[in-house]
Design a protein around this motif. Structure first.
Motif, PDB file in Angstrom:
ATOM      1  N   GLU A 121      -4.228   1.361   9.596  1.00  0.00           N
ATOM      2  CA  GLU A 121      -4.829   2.530   8.969  1.00  0.00           C
ATOM      3  C   GLU A 121      -6.057   2.960   9.754  1.00  0.00           C
ATOM      4  O   GLU A 121      -6.958   2.164  10.022  1.00  0.00           O
ATOM      5  CB  GLU A 121      -5.205   2.197   7.521  1.00  0.00           C
ATOM      6  CG  GLU A 121      -5.709   3.406   6.758  1.00  0.00           C
ATOM      7  CD  GLU A 121      -6.055   3.045   5.327  1.00  0.00           C
ATOM      8  OE1 GLU A 121      -6.504   3.936   4.593  1.00  0.00           O
ATOM      9  OE2 GLU A 121      -5.862   1.869   4.959  1.00  0.00           O
ATOM     10  N   ARG A 144      10.627  -2.549  -2.971  1.00  0.00           N
ATOM     11  CA  ARG A 144      10.477  -1.695  -1.785  1.00  0.00           C
ATOM     12  C   ARG A 144       9.831  -2.506  -0.666  1.00  0.00           C
ATOM     13  O   ARG A 144       8.684  -2.897  -0.747  1.00  0.00           O
ATOM     14  CB  ARG A 144       9.612  -0.470  -2.133  1.00  0.00           C
ATOM     15  CG  ARG A 144       9.415   0.490  -0.952  1.00  0.00           C
ATOM     16  CD  ARG A 144       8.797   1.783  -1.437  1.00  0.00           C
ATOM     17  NE  ARG A 144       7.510   1.558  -2.081  1.00  0.00           N
ATOM     18  CZ  ARG A 144       6.347   1.533  -1.426  1.00  0.00           C
ATOM     19  NH1 ARG A 144       6.309   1.694  -0.117  1.00  0.00           N
ATOM     20  NH2 ARG A 144       5.219   1.333  -2.101  1.00  0.00           N
ATOM     21  N   GLN A 145      10.613  -2.721   0.373  1.00  0.00           N
ATOM     22  CA  GLN A 145      10.123  -3.539   1.482  1.00  0.00           C
ATOM     23  C   GLN A 145       9.099  -2.743   2.292  1.00  0.00           C
ATOM     24  O   GLN A 145       9.356  -1.631   2.725  1.00  0.00           O
ATOM     25  CB  GLN A 145      11.294  -3.954   2.381  1.00  0.00           C
ATOM     26  CG  GLN A 145      10.867  -4.801   3.565  1.00  0.00           C
ATOM     27  CD  GLN A 145      12.045  -5.228   4.415  1.00  0.00           C
ATOM     28  OE1 GLN A 145      12.647  -6.259   4.204  1.00  0.00           O
ATOM     29  NE2 GLN A 145      12.399  -4.406   5.384  1.00  0.00           N
ATOM     30  N   GLU A 146       7.932  -3.374   2.522  1.00  0.00           N
ATOM     31  CA  GLU A 146       6.862  -2.731   3.274  1.00  0.00           C
ATOM     32  C   GLU A 146       6.651  -3.343   4.645  1.00  0.00           C
ATOM     33  O   GLU A 146       6.127  -2.668   5.541  1.00  0.00           O
ATOM     34  CB  GLU A 146       5.547  -2.808   2.482  1.00  0.00           C
ATOM     35  CG  GLU A 146       5.570  -2.034   1.176  1.00  0.00           C
ATOM     36  CD  GLU A 146       4.245  -2.090   0.456  1.00  0.00           C
ATOM     37  OE1 GLU A 146       3.409  -2.946   0.822  1.00  0.00           O
ATOM     38  OE2 GLU A 146       4.030  -1.281  -0.462  1.00  0.00           O
ATOM     39  N   HIS A 147       7.038  -4.581   4.796  1.00  0.00           N
ATOM     40  CA  HIS A 147       6.807  -5.250   6.082  1.00  0.00           C
ATOM     41  C   HIS A 147       7.815  -6.379   6.244  1.00  0.00           C
ATOM     42  O   HIS A 147       8.175  -7.050   5.271  1.00  0.00           O
ATOM     43  CB  HIS A 147       5.373  -5.803   6.144  1.00  0.00           C
ATOM     44  CG  HIS A 147       5.123  -6.687   7.337  1.00  0.00           C
ATOM     45  ND1 HIS A 147       4.948  -6.172   8.605  1.00  0.00           N
ATOM     46  CD2 HIS A 147       5.030  -8.029   7.448  1.00  0.00           C
ATOM     47  CE1 HIS A 147       4.754  -7.184   9.444  1.00  0.00           C
ATOM     48  NE2 HIS A 147       4.802  -8.313   8.771  1.00  0.00           N
ATOM     49  N   ASP A 195      -2.754  -6.083   4.881  1.00  0.00           N
ATOM     50  CA  ASP A 195      -2.007  -5.754   6.090  1.00  0.00           C
ATOM     51  C   ASP A 195      -2.146  -4.279   6.467  1.00  0.00           C
ATOM     52  O   ASP A 195      -1.268  -3.685   7.063  1.00  0.00           O
ATOM     53  CB  ASP A 195      -0.518  -6.073   5.899  1.00  0.00           C
ATOM     54  CG  ASP A 195      -0.283  -7.552   5.694  1.00  0.00           C
ATOM     55  OD1 ASP A 195      -1.078  -8.321   6.244  1.00  0.00           O
ATOM     56  OD2 ASP A 195       0.679  -7.921   5.007  1.00  0.00           O
ATOM     57  N   ASP A 196      -3.252  -3.661   6.067  1.00  0.00           N
ATOM     58  CA  ASP A 196      -3.460  -2.259   6.396  1.00  0.00           C
ATOM     59  C   ASP A 196      -4.230  -2.118   7.700  1.00  0.00           C
ATOM     60  O   ASP A 196      -5.151  -1.313   7.828  1.00  0.00           O
ATOM     61  CB  ASP A 196      -4.222  -1.559   5.266  1.00  0.00           C
ATOM     62  CG  ASP A 196      -3.442  -1.604   3.964  1.00  0.00           C
ATOM     63  OD1 ASP A 196      -2.205  -1.630   4.029  1.00  0.00           O
ATOM     64  OD2 ASP A 196      -4.085  -1.612   2.897  1.00  0.00           O
ATOM     65  N   LYS A 230       2.396  -2.906  -8.314  1.00  0.00           N
ATOM     66  CA  LYS A 230       2.262  -1.486  -7.975  1.00  0.00           C
ATOM     67  C   LYS A 230       0.883  -1.159  -7.412  1.00  0.00           C
ATOM     68  O   LYS A 230       0.753  -0.403  -6.446  1.00  0.00           O
ATOM     69  CB  LYS A 230       2.526  -0.631  -9.218  1.00  0.00           C
ATOM     70  CG  LYS A 230       3.958  -0.711  -9.724  1.00  0.00           C
ATOM     71  CD  LYS A 230       4.134   0.178 -10.951  1.00  0.00           C
ATOM     72  CE  LYS A 230       5.567   0.128 -11.453  1.00  0.00           C
ATOM     73  NZ  LYS A 230       5.773   0.973 -12.655  1.00  0.00           N
ATOM     74  N   THR A 254      -3.295  -5.035  -0.478  1.00  0.00           N
ATOM     75  CA  THR A 254      -2.763  -5.926   0.562  1.00  0.00           C
ATOM     76  C   THR A 254      -3.733  -5.948   1.728  1.00  0.00           C
ATOM     77  O   THR A 254      -4.527  -5.034   1.932  1.00  0.00           O
ATOM     78  CB  THR A 254      -1.383  -5.456   1.032  1.00  0.00           C
ATOM     79  OG1 THR A 254      -1.492  -4.125   1.552  1.00  0.00           O
ATOM     80  CG2 THR A 254      -0.391  -5.462  -0.120  1.00  0.00           C
ATOM     81  N   ARG A 270       6.832  -8.499   3.121  1.00  0.00           N
ATOM     82  CA  ARG A 270       6.078  -8.059   1.957  1.00  0.00           C
ATOM     83  C   ARG A 270       6.905  -7.018   1.217  1.00  0.00           C
ATOM     84  O   ARG A 270       7.417  -6.072   1.829  1.00  0.00           O
ATOM     85  CB  ARG A 270       4.723  -7.469   2.357  1.00  0.00           C
ATOM     86  CG  ARG A 270       3.849  -7.104   1.165  1.00  0.00           C
ATOM     87  CD  ARG A 270       2.501  -6.566   1.590  1.00  0.00           C
ATOM     88  NE  ARG A 270       2.584  -5.277   2.227  1.00  0.00           N
ATOM     89  CZ  ARG A 270       2.385  -5.051   3.513  1.00  0.00           C
ATOM     90  NH1 ARG A 270       2.068  -6.057   4.308  1.00  0.00           N
ATOM     91  NH2 ARG A 270       2.492  -3.841   4.024  1.00  0.00           N
ATOM     92  N   VAL A 271       7.041  -7.219  -0.078  1.00  0.00           N
ATOM     93  CA  VAL A 271       7.868  -6.345  -0.900  1.00  0.00           C
ATOM     94  C   VAL A 271       7.040  -5.874  -2.088  1.00  0.00           C
ATOM     95  O   VAL A 271       6.396  -6.688  -2.759  1.00  0.00           O
ATOM     96  CB  VAL A 271       9.142  -7.069  -1.381  1.00  0.00           C
ATOM     97  CG1 VAL A 271       9.995  -6.144  -2.229  1.00  0.00           C
ATOM     98  CG2 VAL A 271       9.947  -7.591  -0.193  1.00  0.00           C
ATOM     99  N   ARG A 272       7.049  -4.565  -2.353  1.00  0.00           N
ATOM    100  CA  ARG A 272       6.371  -3.993  -3.503  1.00  0.00           C
ATOM    101  C   ARG A 272       7.344  -3.969  -4.683  1.00  0.00           C
ATOM    102  O   ARG A 272       8.437  -3.417  -4.586  1.00  0.00           O
ATOM    103  CB  ARG A 272       5.921  -2.575  -3.184  1.00  0.00           C
ATOM    104  CG  ARG A 272       5.086  -1.917  -4.265  1.00  0.00           C
ATOM    105  CD  ARG A 272       3.666  -2.405  -4.251  1.00  0.00           C
ATOM    106  NE  ARG A 272       2.978  -2.119  -3.005  1.00  0.00           N
ATOM    107  CZ  ARG A 272       1.675  -2.372  -2.809  1.00  0.00           C
ATOM    108  NH1 ARG A 272       0.956  -2.914  -3.782  1.00  0.00           N
ATOM    109  NH2 ARG A 272       1.115  -2.107  -1.650  1.00  0.00           N
TER     110      ARG A 272
END
Length: 309
Positions: free
Chosen positions: A239, A144-147, A235-236, A229, A233, A83-85
């Motif tokens: 949290e 920005r790679q998040e996962h 995939d939290d 932005k 998602t 996942r990329v932002r």
């Protein structure tokens, strides 16, 4: 003079003896060299069949024995998710498609939602296994790679087993066809046709599995989610805390209220249609119960006659 002749005779004798010794040594060395050459030739002749036998065993092992244990010869299925932002979802998706097609792959699936900063896109990309890691790095640079998650599955044993089963099934099909060609009666013909058809179906199924494995090993799968932005998602999962619990509780409450209102809206027409007649009937019954019972008029009592004294 006699003494001088004796000395010369002794010198001649010594020279002759030396020549004989040299000849003897030369003959021995020549014989030893010939024997050594012969032994070497014999050893080479004996080693040649053994080498051929070892080579045949090696070929047989490579063809139908245990699979090659080298990493570059194994059948491995690579699967990646990331996942990329990004700032612009459509532009990033186009860059991802370009990177995959340039590597010799293609797009297997494309799902997008356009909602400004909350837009997102999910692409299923198929890339050659040799370019898997390179394409992953190119995709990570889109934003920005998040996962990122990479899974591998070694299917070498399954591939070898399928090859052996396919070879055996082909031999069975050929033997069935030969028997079918020699059939003489209608009963045998019908039976053999059914058997050959069943064997051919099994062979087709095995070959389909082999093609599927070949496709998975030749082309790796990358599922990438490009989020804007402000895109939410799913995939939290990691949290935690008070705010996360409050958010989850509020979402559950909102869902419950929505379900309750939906049920109420579905029941309300039936309640109106059936409730009004029932309510009128209940009111009428209550009024009837409240009415006083009618009082019956009593006849005047006649005083009893007194008896004479």
């Amino acid at each position: 003079m006699g003494a001088g002749m004796g000395v010369r005779a002794g010198q001649r004798l010594l020279t002759a003896v030396g020549l004989v010794a040299l000849l003897a040594v030369g003959g021995c060395s020549a014989g030893g060299g010939q024997q050594t050459s012969a032994d070497s030739a014999g050893s080479a002749e004996r080693a040649a069949p053994q080498a051929e036998s070892d080579a045949g065993k090696a070929k047989a092992g490579a063809g139908g024995g245990s699979p090659d244990l080298r990493v570059d010869q194994r059948s491995i299925v690579y699967t990646g998710t990331m996942r990329v932002r990004v700032d612009e979802v459509d532009a990033a998706a186009q860059s991802a498609v370009t990177a995959v097609t340039s590597a010799g792959g293609f797009v297997g699936g494309d799902e997008r939602r356009s909602a400004g900063a909350g837009a997102w896109a999910e692409l299923k990309l198929r890339v050659p296994a040799a370019r898997f890691a390179v394409v992953l790095e190119e995709l990570a640079k889109l934003g920005r790679q998040e996962h990122r998650s990479i899974r591998t599955e070694d299917v070498t044993e399954e591939t070898v087993d399928l090859d052996a089963r396919i070879a055996t099934q082909r031999a069975r099909v050929e033997s069935g066809r030969k028997l079918l060609a020699r059939a003489t009666s209608i009963g045998d013909l019908v039976t053999l046709e059914g058997e050959v058809a069943r064997r051919e179906a099994d062979l087709a199924s095995l070959e389909a599995k082999k093609r599927r494995l070949a496709d998975l090993t030749a082309l790796s799968t990358i599922t990438i989610t490009l989020a804007g932005k402000d895109a939410e998602t799913s995939d939290d999962e990691s949290e935690t805390g008070f705010l996360a619990g409050l958010r989850g509780g509020w979402e559950a409450f909102a869902v419950s209220v929505g379900v309750l209102l939906t049920v109420l809206g579905a029941v309300l027409p039936w309640a109106v249609a059936l409730g009004l007649p029932v309510a009128l009937l209940v009111v009428l019954l209550r009024r009837r119960r409240r009415r006083p019972a009618p009082v019956l008029s009593e006849s005047p009592r006649v005083p009893a006659a007194r008896s004479a004294p």
